[in-house]
Every structure is written in structure tokens, then in C-alpha cells.
Scaffold this motif. Structure first.
Motif, short mmCIF file in Angstrom:
data_model
loop_
_atom_site.label_atom_id
_atom_site.label_comp_id
_atom_site.label_asym_id
_atom_site.label_seq_id
_atom_site.Cartn_x
_atom_site.Cartn_y
_atom_site.Cartn_z
N LEU A 1 8.59 -25.39 -1.06
CA LEU A 1 9.76 -26.17 -1.52
C LEU A 1 10.56 -26.71 -0.34
O LEU A 1 10.94 -27.88 -0.33
CB LEU A 1 10.68 -25.30 -2.40
N ILE A 2 10.77 -25.86 0.66
CA ILE A 2 11.54 -26.33 1.84
C ILE A 2 10.77 -27.47 2.52
O ILE A 2 11.33 -28.49 2.88
CB ILE A 2 11.77 -25.19 2.86
N LEU A 3 9.45 -27.27 2.68
CA LEU A 3 8.66 -28.24 3.45
C LEU A 3 8.56 -29.59 2.73
O LEU A 3 8.32 -30.62 3.38
CB LEU A 3 7.26 -27.68 3.74
N GLN A 4 8.75 -29.58 1.42
CA GLN A 4 8.74 -30.86 0.71
C GLN A 4 9.87 -31.78 1.18
O GLN A 4 9.77 -32.99 1.06
CB GLN A 4 8.86 -30.63 -0.80
N VAL A 5 10.94 -31.19 1.73
CA VAL A 5 12.08 -32.02 2.17
C VAL A 5 11.68 -32.88 3.39
O VAL A 5 11.72 -34.11 3.30
CB VAL A 5 13.35 -31.17 2.40
N ARG B 1 11.10 -34.24 -1.57
CA ARG B 1 12.25 -33.59 -2.21
C ARG B 1 13.49 -33.95 -1.39
O ARG B 1 13.42 -34.01 -0.16
CB ARG B 1 12.02 -32.07 -2.21
N GLU B 2 14.59 -34.17 -2.08
CA GLU B 2 15.79 -34.65 -1.37
C GLU B 2 16.44 -33.53 -0.56
O GLU B 2 16.86 -33.73 0.58
CB GLU B 2 16.76 -35.20 -2.41
N LYS B 3 16.50 -32.33 -1.16
CA LYS B 3 17.16 -31.22 -0.45
C LYS B 3 16.67 -29.88 -0.99
O LYS B 3 16.05 -29.83 -2.07
CB LYS B 3 18.67 -31.32 -0.61
N ILE B 4 16.97 -28.86 -0.23
CA ILE B 4 16.62 -27.51 -0.68
C ILE B 4 17.92 -26.79 -1.07
O ILE B 4 18.93 -26.90 -0.36
CB ILE B 4 15.83 -26.73 0.40
N TYR B 5 17.87 -26.10 -2.20
CA TYR B 5 19.05 -25.34 -2.64
C TYR B 5 18.96 -23.92 -2.11
O TYR B 5 17.90 -23.28 -2.19
CB TYR B 5 19.12 -25.30 -4.17
N ILE B 6 20.08 -23.43 -1.60
CA ILE B 6 20.18 -22.02 -1.20
C ILE B 6 20.96 -21.33 -2.31
O ILE B 6 22.13 -21.66 -2.55
CB ILE B 6 20.91 -21.88 0.15
N ASN B 7 20.28 -20.41 -3.00
CA ASN B 7 20.91 -19.79 -4.17
C ASN B 7 21.69 -18.53 -3.78
O ASN B 7 21.17 -17.43 -3.87
CB ASN B 7 19.83 -19.44 -5.21
N GLY B 8 22.91 -18.72 -3.36
CA GLY B 8 23.78 -17.58 -3.06
C GLY B 8 23.83 -17.28 -1.58
O GLY B 8 22.79 -17.15 -0.92
N THR B 9 25.07 -17.20 -1.05
CA THR B 9 25.26 -16.84 0.36
C THR B 9 26.21 -15.64 0.46
O THR B 9 26.80 -15.40 1.50
CB THR B 9 25.86 -18.03 1.15
N ASP B 10 26.32 -14.92 -0.68
CA ASP B 10 27.25 -13.77 -0.69
C ASP B 10 26.52 -12.46 -0.96
O ASP B 10 27.08 -11.52 -1.50
CB ASP B 10 28.35 -14.00 -1.74
N TYR B 11 25.23 -12.42 -0.57
CA TYR B 11 24.48 -11.16 -0.70
C TYR B 11 24.84 -10.23 0.45
O TYR B 11 25.31 -10.70 1.50
CB TYR B 11 22.97 -11.44 -0.70
N ASN B 12 24.55 -8.96 0.25
CA ASN B 12 24.85 -7.98 1.29
C ASN B 12 23.72 -7.98 2.34
O ASN B 12 22.93 -7.05 2.45
CB ASN B 12 25.00 -6.59 0.63
N THR B 13 23.64 -9.09 3.07
CA THR B 13 22.64 -9.25 4.15
C THR B 13 23.38 -9.88 5.34
O THR B 13 24.46 -10.45 5.14
CB THR B 13 21.49 -10.19 3.71
N PRO B 14 22.82 -9.84 6.55
CA PRO B 14 23.57 -10.34 7.72
C PRO B 14 24.09 -11.78 7.56
O PRO B 14 25.21 -12.07 7.93
CB PRO B 14 22.56 -10.22 8.87
N GLU C 1 10.24 -30.24 13.12
CA GLU C 1 11.04 -30.98 14.12
C GLU C 1 12.02 -31.94 13.46
O GLU C 1 12.18 -33.08 13.88
CB GLU C 1 10.11 -31.72 15.11
N LYS C 2 12.63 -31.48 12.37
CA LYS C 2 13.63 -32.29 11.67
C LYS C 2 14.66 -31.36 11.06
O LYS C 2 14.32 -30.25 10.64
CB LYS C 2 12.97 -33.01 10.48
N GLU C 3 15.89 -31.85 10.97
CA GLU C 3 16.88 -31.08 10.23
C GLU C 3 16.59 -31.23 8.74
O GLU C 3 16.18 -32.31 8.29
CB GLU C 3 18.29 -31.59 10.55
N ILE C 4 16.76 -30.13 8.00
CA ILE C 4 16.42 -30.16 6.57
C ILE C 4 17.70 -30.17 5.75
O ILE C 4 18.58 -29.32 5.93
CB ILE C 4 15.50 -28.97 6.23
N ASN C 5 17.79 -31.13 4.85
CA ASN C 5 18.96 -31.29 3.98
C ASN C 5 19.04 -30.10 3.02
O ASN C 5 18.07 -29.80 2.33
CB ASN C 5 18.78 -32.60 3.21
#
Ligand SMILES: NC(=O)c1ccc[n+]([C@@H]2O[C@H](COP(=O)([O-])OP(=O)(O)OC[C@H]3O[C@@H](n4cnc5c(N)ncnc54)[C@H](O)[C@@H]3O)[C@@H](O)[C@H]2O)c1
Length: 323
Positions: free
Chosen positions: A190-194, A199-212, A268-272
Motif C-alpha cells: 500500500l505504501i509503495l503504491q504512492v 495511490r494518492e497517499k497512505i493513511y496512518i491509522n493512529g499515532t497515540d499507541y503506547n509505542t515510541p 527515493e521520494k517523499e511519500i504523501n
């Protein structure tokens, strides 16, 4: 000869190619319900058909003197299994039961089964070893949990011996086989499709997990290493090994943000990307203990580096999207 069900699919196809490279003779049974005939590895004998077609399986076993079965055929989408449990219990559980019984009735006593980390459910501790309680939280995981138990019952009542391999996040490409799921739900493709313009962008589902970094951590295991583990499991059963349930993962975890960063380096590209809320049922951390696989199967991991894993997937997908 070895029967590979689901051998036109991603992991079954890669394993079939690997087995052929090791000098094994491979017969593939796949209904092509989620794959295409062009994906059947060359040099394998191919039957288009269903694993629950008892007459067909009996004929294949007799005609090709099948000694062992590597059983990959299944539906694999967790979210779909929640919406449509019947589809999963019918295909993954009922049809697998029919297959296992047909194999047993025709003298095939060695089975390597594609199980999943989803049999564990929400982790109580990490890394997850094989003694961790089994509590699947969706019909997909449950459909595999049932088959593990069914195999144990056959082990107890007959000469059937099995190895159930519980894969963590399968990924990467090897020998012309890569992920081509439709729809695709796995993170790396899914990420590489961007960057590949699909694919226009990749969704990050949640950034409030108990991980670093607040995003979920998963254990990414390369499909080549899975293929190799299947071959070792086959040899283990041939040597008279007892039935086992074994994790397959690297023992290392990467967060979603880390995986995206590695994909950006490879492409070698920034991913949206866009951050959105948590998805129901996603545990914060899923990492395998792979001690048992190393001890019992003598398994060693070749793809220890996430960059190499992503690069193999990127090359595969670049070629697919070009053609
Ligand atoms: N991909 C992963 O990350 C992952 C993780 C854990 C476990 N697994 C398990 O590994 C196995 C293979 O997964 P994959 O990613 O290669 O999936 P895939 O969809 O690429 O391959 C599955 C194959 O099975 C075939 N199939 C399905 N039902 C069938 C039936 N009734 N009769 C005959 N053929 C049938 C499909 O046509 C397809 O070719 C599955 O059992 C899956 O549950 C996969």
C-alpha cells in the motif's frame, strides 16, 4: 510429490518456486478464486480446482503419488471476515477439514498448514511465543484456530502429522512472486503504491499507541524466509518429526512510521501521508518469538534488514505497474 494448495497465490506460489529450486516435484491445486493462471509457477503441474473437491483431490493424490501437502489456500482479509464470517468459516475451515480428511483417507500423512499470528488475538506479552494464550478476535483468525485444532485431533486419531506455521506480516518478493492481493490491505505494498503513482497517499491509522513514535509496531517477515521455513517443515515431517505449531517472524518490530521512512529511502521520494484515527482491533505491538522455529526447524532468516525487504517489493511492484 508434494501437493501445494493455493500455489497460484503470493506465499504458496513463492514456496512452490522455492521447492522446485530445491529439486522437489510440485503439484499445485488452486481454484484461482483470488489469483490468475499466469501466476502459477512454471515447472509445477497445475490443477484448477477447489480444495473441497474430494474426487479431484483423490485423483491428484493417486495419480501423482502425493506424499505431503502444503496447504496455503484460504481467504485472507481480516476486515472482510468480520463482515462476512460465513465466507471465511466455509472456505478456510469447512473446506480445509474436507481436504485434510481426503488427504488422510488417501494416505497423505504429512501436512504443513498456513496459520497466522491472528490466532493469538490481543497480545498479553511480547515477543509472542507459542505458549501465549490463543484468543483470536476475528473470524479470519478463528477460522485458522479451528484448523489447528482439527489437525491436532487428526494427529491424535491417525498417522497424520502436521506443522502449523503461524506467520506474522508476510512481505517482500522473490523469484517473480510478490504481493498482488485484490484488494490490497497489506502495509508495504500500500505504501509503495504512492511513489509508484497508484495511490494518492497512505493513511496512518493512529499515532497515540503506547509505542515510541505512537504508531503500531509489526514484525515483517520476508516471503523467501517463509518459503524456506516450509521446506524445513517438510523435511522435519519426513524425518518423523512430531506435530508442532510454530511462529514465523523475525523477532524484530518496526513502527508504521519507520516502514514509511524505509519506503521513502528505497523509492527515493517523499511519500504523501495522512494521519487518521485508530482502526478497531489493531494491537499496538505484534512481534514473534522465533526461538522455536530456530530450534526445531533449524530456521535461519536471510532477510534481516527492512531496507532489503522493501527493496525486493519495490522492484516487483515497479515491474508490475510498468507492464
Ligand atoms: N499474507 C500474509 O501476510 C499472511 C499472514 C498469515 C497467514 N497467511 C496465510 O497464508 C496463506 C497464503 O496467503 P497469501 O497471502 O499467499 O494469499 P493469496 O490470496 O495470495 O493466495 C491464496 C490462494 O488460495 C487460492 N484459494 C483460496 N481458496 C481456495 C479454495 N477453496 N480452493 C482452491 N484454491 C483456493 C486462491 O485462489 C489464491 O491463489 C493463507 O492461508 C493465509 O491465511 C498469510
Amino acid at each position: 510429490m508434494v501437493l501445494v494448495t493455493g500455489g497460484a497465490g503470493y506465499i504458496g506460489g513463492t514456496t512452490a518456486r522455492y521447492l522446485i529450486e530445491q529439486g522437489e516435484q510440485v503439484v499445485i491445486l488452486d481454484s484461482l478464486v483470488s489469483s490468475k493462471e499466469e501466476d502459477v509457477p512454471k515447472n509445477a503441474i497445475f490443477y484448477k480446482g477447489d480444495i473441497a473437491d474430494t474426487e479431484l483431490v483423490t485423483n491428484i493424490v493417486k495419480k501423482h503419488n502425493i506424499e505431503a501437502c502444503l496447504h496455503f489456500a484460504a481467504f485472507i482479509e481480516v476486515a472482510e471476515s468480520v463482515e462476512n464470517p460465513y465466507k471465511y468459516f466455509e472456505n478456510n475451515t469447512s473446506k480445509s477439514l474436507i481436504l485434510i480428511n481426503t488427504l488422510k483417507n488417501n494416505g497423505v500423512s504429512k501436512i504443513v498448514f498456513s496459520s497466522t499470528a491472528a490466532v493469538y488475538g490481543e497480545p498479553k506479552y511480547t515477543p509472542i511465543d507459542e505458549n501465549h494464550p490463543l484468543n483470536p478476535v476475528n473470524p479470519y483468525g478463528m477460522s485458522k484456530f479451528f484448523i489447528e485444532n482439527i489437525l491436532s485431533s487428526y494427529d491424535a486419531s491417525s498417522n497424520v502429522r502436521f506443522v502449523a506455521l503461524r506467520y506474522f506480516n508476510a512481505c517482500g518478493a522473490w523469484g517473480g512472486s510478490g504481493e498482488k492481493h485484490n484488494p490490497e490491505t497489506h502495509l508495504i505494498p500500500l505504501i509503495l503504491q504512492v511513489p509508484l503513482g497508484k495511490r494518492e497517499k497512505i493513511y496512518i491509522n493512529g499515532t497515540d499507541y503506547n509505542t515510541p513514535d505512537g504508531t503500531c509496531i509489526r514484525d515483517y517477515i520476508h516471503v523467501y524466509d517463509l518459503a524456506n521455513a516450509h521446506y524445513l517443515a517438510l523435511k522435519y515431517l519426513r524425518a518423523g518429526g512430531k506435530s508442532e505449531k510454530i511462529n514465523l517472524g523475525t523477532g524484530k518490530g518496526f513502527s508504521i512510521k519507520e516502514v514509511i521512512e524505509v519506503c521513502e529511502k528505497v523509492a527515493e521520494k517523499e511519500i504523501n501521508k495522512e494521519i487518521r484515527g485508530r482502526r478497531a482491533g489493531d494491537p499496538a505491538v505484534l512481534i514473534a518469538s522465533n526461538k522455536k522455529a530456530k530450534e526445531i526447524l533449524g530456521w535461519n532468516i536471510t532477510y534481516n534488514n527492512l531496507y532489503d525487504i522493501v527493496q525486493s517489493a519495490y522492484l516487483f511492484h515497479s515491474n508490475i505497474f510498468k507492464s
